[in-house]
Design a protein around this motif. Structure first.
Motif, PDB file in Angstrom:
ATOM      1  N   SER A  83      80.437 -47.256  13.590  1.00 41.27           N
ATOM      2  CA  SER A  83      81.665 -46.008  12.974  1.00 41.27           C
ATOM      3  C   SER A  83      81.686 -44.314  13.649  1.00 41.27           C
ATOM      4  O   SER A  83      82.185 -44.076  12.608  1.00 41.27           O
ATOM      5  CB  SER A  83      82.045 -46.750  12.283  1.00 41.27           C
ATOM      6  N   LEU A  84      81.509 -44.624  14.907  1.00 40.69           N
ATOM      7  CA  LEU A  84      80.659 -42.844  14.911  1.00 40.69           C
ATOM      8  C   LEU A  84      81.918 -42.179  14.747  1.00 40.69           C
ATOM      9  O   LEU A  84      83.089 -42.715  15.640  1.00 40.69           O
ATOM     10  CB  LEU A  84      79.989 -42.415  15.745  1.00 40.69           C
ATOM     11  N   LYS A  85      82.052 -40.738  14.321  1.00 40.05           N
ATOM     12  CA  LYS A  85      83.279 -39.595  14.495  1.00 40.05           C
ATOM     13  C   LYS A  85      82.203 -38.180  14.896  1.00 40.05           C
ATOM     14  O   LYS A  85      80.933 -38.533  15.574  1.00 40.05           O
ATOM     15  CB  LYS A  85      83.420 -39.530  13.077  1.00 40.05           C
ATOM     16  N   PRO A  86      83.580 -37.592  15.442  1.00 43.09           N
ATOM     17  CA  PRO A  86      82.745 -36.447  16.485  1.00 43.09           C
ATOM     18  C   PRO A  86      81.766 -35.538  15.608  1.00 43.09           C
ATOM     19  O   PRO A  86      81.705 -34.691  15.615  1.00 43.09           O
ATOM     20  CB  PRO A  86      84.375 -35.822  16.084  1.00 43.09           C
ATOM     21  N   GLU A  87      81.983 -35.695  13.818  1.00 44.48           N
ATOM     22  CA  GLU A  87      81.497 -35.321  12.829  1.00 44.48           C
ATOM     23  C   GLU A  87      79.808 -35.360  12.994  1.00 44.48           C
ATOM     24  O   GLU A  87      79.295 -35.113  12.277  1.00 44.48           O
ATOM     25  CB  GLU A  87      81.896 -34.613  11.756  1.00 44.48           C
ATOM     26  N   ASP A  88      79.529 -36.411  13.389  1.00 42.48           N
ATOM     27  CA  ASP A  88      78.383 -36.950  13.821  1.00 42.48           C
ATOM     28  C   ASP A  88      77.568 -36.156  14.815  1.00 42.48           C
ATOM     29  O   ASP A  88      76.857 -36.573  14.529  1.00 42.48           O
ATOM     30  CB  ASP A  88      78.215 -38.367  13.462  1.00 42.48           C
ATOM     31  N   THR A  89      78.255 -35.519  15.208  1.00 50.07           N
ATOM     32  CA  THR A  89      77.885 -34.563  16.552  1.00 50.07           C
ATOM     33  C   THR A  89      76.799 -34.182  16.260  1.00 50.07           C
ATOM     34  O   THR A  89      76.505 -33.114  15.825  1.00 50.07           O
ATOM     35  CB  THR A  89      78.339 -34.190  17.477  1.00 50.07           C
ATOM     36  N   ALA A  90      74.989 -34.521  16.627  1.00 47.93           N
ATOM     37  CA  ALA A  90      74.285 -33.558  16.088  1.00 47.93           C
ATOM     38  C   ALA A  90      72.818 -33.823  16.272  1.00 47.93           C
ATOM     39  O   ALA A  90      72.908 -35.229  17.356  1.00 47.93           O
ATOM     40  CB  ALA A  90      74.289 -33.406  14.459  1.00 47.93           C
ATOM     41  N   VAL A  91      72.516 -32.891  16.821  1.00 47.72           N
ATOM     42  CA  VAL A  91      70.880 -33.168  17.585  1.00 47.72           C
ATOM     43  C   VAL A  91      69.581 -34.387  16.249  1.00 47.72           C
ATOM     44  O   VAL A  91      69.542 -33.113  15.054  1.00 47.72           O
ATOM     45  CB  VAL A  91      69.427 -32.565  17.794  1.00 47.72           C
ATOM     46  N   TYR A  92      69.550 -35.110  16.749  1.00 49.11           N
ATOM     47  CA  TYR A  92      68.731 -36.184  15.438  1.00 49.11           C
ATOM     48  C   TYR A  92      67.735 -35.610  15.338  1.00 49.11           C
ATOM     49  O   TYR A  92      66.892 -36.680  16.132  1.00 49.11           O
ATOM     50  CB  TYR A  92      68.814 -37.672  15.100  1.00 49.11           C
ATOM     51  N   PHE A  93      66.918 -35.854  14.269  1.00 50.62           N
ATOM     52  CA  PHE A  93      65.369 -36.125  13.869  1.00 50.62           C
ATOM     53  C   PHE A  93      65.133 -36.728  13.238  1.00 50.62           C
ATOM     54  O   PHE A  93      65.674 -37.007  11.824  1.00 50.62           O
ATOM     55  CB  PHE A  93      64.552 -34.133  13.682  1.00 50.62           C
ATOM     56  N   CYS A  94      63.767 -37.664  13.359  1.00 52.84           N
ATOM     57  CA  CYS A  94      63.002 -38.507  12.628  1.00 52.84           C
ATOM     58  C   CYS A  94      61.807 -38.199  12.122  1.00 52.84           C
ATOM     59  O   CYS A  94      61.276 -37.010  12.559  1.00 52.84           O
ATOM     60  CB  CYS A  94      62.166 -39.706  12.886  1.00 52.84           C
ATOM     61  N   ALA A  95      62.313 -37.723  10.872  1.00 50.41           N
ATOM     62  CA  ALA A  95      60.490 -37.494  10.481  1.00 50.41           C
ATOM     63  C   ALA A  95      59.510 -38.062   8.978  1.00 50.41           C
ATOM     64  O   ALA A  95      59.982 -39.088   8.946  1.00 50.41           O
ATOM     65  CB  ALA A  95      60.702 -36.153   9.397  1.00 50.41           C
ATOM     66  N   ALA A  96      58.601 -37.915   8.788  1.00 53.29           N
ATOM     67  CA  ALA A  96      57.952 -38.900   7.771  1.00 53.29           C
ATOM     68  C   ALA A  96      57.132 -37.657   6.920  1.00 53.29           C
ATOM     69  O   ALA A  96      56.459 -36.547   6.975  1.00 53.29           O
ATOM     70  CB  ALA A  96      56.890 -39.236   8.812  1.00 53.29           C
ATOM     71  N   GLY A  97      56.468 -38.713   5.829  1.00 51.12           N
ATOM     72  CA  GLY A  97      55.765 -37.833   4.530  1.00 51.12           C
ATOM     73  C   GLY A  97      56.419 -37.474   3.423  1.00 51.12           C
ATOM     74  O   GLY A  97      55.819 -36.548   2.747  1.00 51.12           O
TER      75      GLY A  97
END
Length: 120
Positions: A83-97
């Protein structure tokens, strides 16, 4: 090293699944998280998962639409986005720790990011 992929351009209401592959460290011992940064905005917490996978935490803005999961045997973390929305637009990063609470500055290891664009 963390490698995120799966981003793309979709329409509002569509789904995407992001993947984050880990190598070089025992990331199975770490909490993992997904964060995002929209143009002109600060990086924000999206979802985190505990090292065992037993605990998860979501930002209110994605709760009920996104699901984070992991497979330590495959050294992979996923983010299922529905159910993606226009406001979900972004660069998505994964991270650890970092902390399960999703405090951005608590995370030590970062992937390079994958762009998600949602059009209306």
């Amino acid at each position: 090293q963390l490698q995120a992929c799966g981003g793309g351009s979709v329409q509002a209401g569509d789904s995407l699944r992001l993947s984050c592959s880990a190598s070089g460290r025992a990331f199975s011992n770490y909490n993992m998280g997904w964060f995002r940064q929209a143009p002109g905005k600060v990086r924000e917490f999206v979802a985190t998962i505990s090292w065992s996978g037993a605990g998860t935490n979501y930002a209110n803005s994605v709760k009920g639409r996104y699901t984070i999961s992991r497979d330590n045997a495959k050294n992979t973390v996923w983010l299922q986005m529905n159910s993606l929305k226009p406001e979900d637009t972004a660069v998505y990063f994964c991270a650890a720790g970092g902390a399960i609470t999703g405090i951005v500055t608590s995370y030590t290891y970062w992937g390079q990011g994958t762009l998600v664009t949602v059009s209306s």
